[in-house]
Structure formats: structure tokens, C-alpha cells
Design a protein around this motif. Structure first.
Motif, PDB file in Angstrom:
ATOM      1  N   VAL A  38      14.915  -0.488  23.725  1.00 21.76           N
ATOM      2  CA  VAL A  38      14.280  -1.410  22.780  1.00 21.76           C
ATOM      3  C   VAL A  38      12.854  -0.966  22.476  1.00 21.76           C
ATOM      4  CG1 VAL A  38      13.528  -3.795  22.368  1.00 21.76           C
ATOM      5  CG2 VAL A  38      15.700  -3.353  23.548  1.00 21.76           C
ATOM      6  N   ILE A  94      20.941  -7.427  19.538  1.00 22.43           N
ATOM      7  CA  ILE A  94      19.915  -6.396  19.366  1.00 22.43           C
ATOM      8  C   ILE A  94      20.481  -5.002  19.628  1.00 22.43           C
ATOM      9  CG2 ILE A  94      17.802  -5.451  20.384  1.00 22.43           C
ATOM     10  CD1 ILE A  94      17.314  -7.758  18.445  1.00 22.43           C
ATOM     11  N   ARG A 104      14.429  -2.657  16.750  1.00 23.86           N
ATOM     12  CA  ARG A 104      14.636  -3.506  17.918  1.00 23.86           C
ATOM     13  C   ARG A 104      13.307  -4.050  18.428  1.00 23.86           C
ATOM     14  NH1 ARG A 104      18.852   0.596  21.035  1.00 23.86           N
ATOM     15  NH2 ARG A 104      20.715   0.085  19.805  1.00 23.86           N
TER      16      ARG A 104
END
Length: 229
Positions: A38, A94, A104
Motif C-alpha cells: 500500500v 484496496i 492505494r
């Protein structure tokens, strides 16, 4: 200190679970933000928030154990379940829908800002009680102090290099925490007077009960003469 008091008294009294529920979901969302897939190179973000998640789980478990109000306990449990389901759904979406770390980071970062501000604002839910009772007994000082120090530290960290997703909520949080500390300073003396008056009232009540018991012959005066209320 708050939970040591709860443990000793065997009751959550009038302490609010809101700050701990808000901190739990805040820590979980920041763990997601700090994941390498992420937001790469965020080891400090993920480690501290993983530790925070574990601590909040312990606190909320103790809260559930020592909360004698069944409706309140059920409400807290349901909120925890909703938080966990939401976080699981967020992580799944996500990682499956967005395919770049930049996208993200933006989406999770925006959500993290919201929950971070909620965490800092959560103790403000007790401010109405503080102002009404003129007592800070149920607004833990160390929670407000730690929130202030945390806000200052993370705001500073956010500029090395600049990360708006960390800077914005922690900057706002520093202001919220400062407001709590000012409120604590305002009502600190009145809290001491209220607690002292309560203790005095309890002692007088015990004395009155002892005198009534002696007058009714329920207690031997010789035995109660040297007893402390």
C-alpha cells in the motif's frame, strides 16, 4: 492508570469506551496504510500501530469484563465487530481493485485521516460531562497528555519528508489534545474539592449509621468506640 483503577474497583464506572474504540479502528487503518503493498517504506507506521492495536484489544477486553451494564457491553461489542468487518472489507477492496501503490496510498490515506481525527476528537465526548459536573475525574489526564505528545511527534515526523496524510490529522489532533489539557487545568481544583467532599460525605454517613446501630442496640458501643468509619 485508568484501567488499573477499573481493575481495582471492578467497574468501568462512568468512563467512556469511545476513545478506545476510536483508537482501535485508527490503529488498524494505519497498519493497512503502512503495508508494503500500500505505502512502501513505512515500517515505523506499521510497527507502532500494530502495537497500538494489540494494546487497544487488551483495554477493550478489560472494559467488556468490568462493564456491568449489559446494554452498554453489547453496544461496545457490536461496534468492535462492525469496525473489524469494515477494516477487512477495506483491505480486500484496496488490494483487489486498486493495482498501484500510489492509488492505494491516496485512498487509504484519506480514510486514515478521517479515523485519525476521530481518535483525537474521541476524548472530547467526555467534555460535556466535565463541563456539567465541573470535574475531570472521568477524563483521564494521561490519555490527553499522551495524545498531545503523540500529535506533536507525528506532525514533526510528517515533514521528514512531507506526508500530508500524516501531517493533517496529527496537526488537528495536537489542537484537540491541547484543548483537553486546558479543560483539565481549568477544572483540576474543583475536581479535588468534589472528591474530598464525597469522601467526607461517606465518612459522615458511616458515622451516622454506626450511631443509629448503637442507639438501637445492634452494635456493642465498646466494639465500635475504637473503630474507624
Amino acid at each position: 492508570p485508568t484501567f488499573i483503577r477499573i481493575w481495582k474497583k471492578g467497574s468501568v464506572e462512568q468512563f467512556s469506551p469511545v476513545p478506545y474504540l476510536a483508537t482501535l479502528i485508527n490503529c488498524i487503518v494505519w497498519v493497512i496504510y503502512g503495508l508494503p503493498m500500500v505505502h512502501p517504506n513505512s515500517i515505523l507506521v506499521i510497527t507502532i500501530n500494530a502495537a497500538g492495536t494489540a494494546i487497544e484489544v487488551v483495554f477493550l477486553t478489560l472494559f467488556l469484563i468490568f462493564c456491568h451494564d449489559k446494554k452498554k457491553r453489547l453496544k461496545v461489542l457490536l461496534i468492535i465487530m462492525v469496525e473489524l468487518i469494515f477494516m477487512a472489507a477495506l483491505a480486500t477492496l484496496i488490494l483487489t481493485v486498486l493495482h498501484t501503490t500510489q492509488r492505494r496510498s491516496i485512498i487509504v490515506g484519506i480514510i486514515a485521516i478521517l479515523f485519525n481525527v476521530m481518535m483525537y476528537a474521541a476524548p472530547l465526548s467526555v467534555m460535556k460531562l466535565v463541563i456539567t459536573t465541573k470535574s475531570v475525574e472521568y477524563m483521564p489526564f494521561f490519555l490527553s497528555l499522551a495524545s498531545f505528545a503523540n500529535g506533536v511527534a507525528w506532525t514533526t515526523y510528517a515533514f521528514l519528508p512531507f506526508d500530508p496524510f500524516i501531517a493533517v490529522p496529527n496537526g488537528v489532533g495536537t489542537i484537540f489534545s491541547l484543548a483537553q489539557l486546558l479543560l483539565y487545568a481549568t477544572y483540576y481544583k474543583s475536581t479535588k474539592r468534589i472528591i474530598a467532599a464525597r469522601k467526607e460525605a461517606k465518612m459522615e454517613m458511616h458515622l451516622s449509621l454506626s450511631e443509629v446501630a448503637v442507639a438501637n442496640g445492634d452494635v456493642d458501643p465498646k466494639k465500635t468506640a475504637g473503630a474507624t468509619p
